[in-house]
Design an enzyme around this catalytic site. Structure first.
Site, PDB file in Angstrom:
ATOM      1  N   GLU A  54       0.846  -1.192   0.000  1.00 23.83           N
ATOM      2  CA  GLU A  54       0.000   0.000   0.000  1.00 23.83           C
ATOM      3  C   GLU A  54       0.879   1.237   0.000  1.00 23.83           C
ATOM      4  OE1 GLU A  54      -1.986   2.338   3.495  1.00 23.83           O
ATOM      5  OE2 GLU A  54      -3.193   0.553   3.074  1.00 23.83           O
ATOM      6  N   ASN A 111      -0.113  11.546   0.828  1.00 28.20           N
ATOM      7  CA  ASN A 111      -0.810  12.624   1.525  1.00 28.20           C
ATOM      8  C   ASN A 111      -0.757  13.872   0.650  1.00 28.20           C
ATOM      9  OD1 ASN A 111      -1.496  11.239   3.980  1.00 28.20           O
ATOM     10  ND2 ASN A 111       0.679  11.267   4.460  1.00 28.20           N
ATOM     11  N   HIS A 143      12.722  -2.731   4.920  1.00 31.55           N
ATOM     12  CA  HIS A 143      12.697  -2.681   3.457  1.00 31.55           C
ATOM     13  C   HIS A 143      11.749  -3.746   2.937  1.00 31.55           C
ATOM     14  CE1 HIS A 143      15.823  -5.729   4.307  1.00 31.55           C
ATOM     15  NE2 HIS A 143      15.367  -6.307   3.223  1.00 31.55           N
ATOM     16  N   GLU A 201      14.889  -4.911  -1.673  1.00 33.69           N
ATOM     17  CA  GLU A 201      15.851  -6.000  -1.816  1.00 33.69           C
ATOM     18  C   GLU A 201      15.337  -6.929  -2.906  1.00 33.69           C
ATOM     19  OE1 GLU A 201      17.968  -9.482   0.886  1.00 33.69           O
ATOM     20  OE2 GLU A 201      16.197  -8.437   1.654  1.00 33.69           O
TER      21      GLU A 201
END
Length: 140
Positions: free
Chosen positions: A50, A54, A74, A117
């Site tokens: 997600e 803003n 990460h 990664e």
């Protein structure tokens, strides 16, 4: 996994064009002044990332500072060919911060500095150039 972004379009392009994810849904909240966008892997779209955007403050004050975007750790993705994935991301202008010298792992960052990664699916690939002799760049 949820993270805030400043450039929703650039980070969305990174996830779709760079990593092959698909946008699964989007929600704008005018009252809350934010947009949520969800991305998933085509083979497993219900496991989503997600992104929260803003909206800029109406009073013209600076946008929220998310820092270096490493405060949550990460994201990690398995890829079919780490060398090809890194070459593709590089062709899109993405810096390979930690090249896949070992044929197994690399790190890149999204346009909003989210650390990603990349992991080779299955066994490590044989090391190859240009990755083998490429040094680390920046932070990841």
């Amino acid at each position: 996994m949820c993270t805030g972004v400043h450039d929703l379009e650039a980070t969305g392009r990174f996830l779709t064009e760079g990593l092959g994810l698909v946008e699964t849904r989007r929600m704008d909240s005018p009252q809350g002044r934010f947009t949520l966008v969800y991305f998933g892997a085509p083979a497993n779209p219900e496991a989503e990332i997600e992104l929260t955007y803003n909206w800029p403050p109406e009073d013209g004050s600076p946008a929220e500072d998310y820092g270096s975007a490493r405060n949550f750790g990460h994201l990690a993705f398995e890829v079919d060919d780490i060398h090809a994935t890194c070459a593709h991301l590089q062709s899109l202008g993405i810096t390979i911060n930690r090249p896949p010298r070992d044929g197994r792992m690399a790190f890149v960052r999204t346009p909003d500095l989210i650390s990603i990664e990349l992991l080779q699916k299955g066994a490590a690939l044989p090391p190859q150039e240009p990755w083998l002799s490429m040094g680390n760049t920046g932070v990841w």
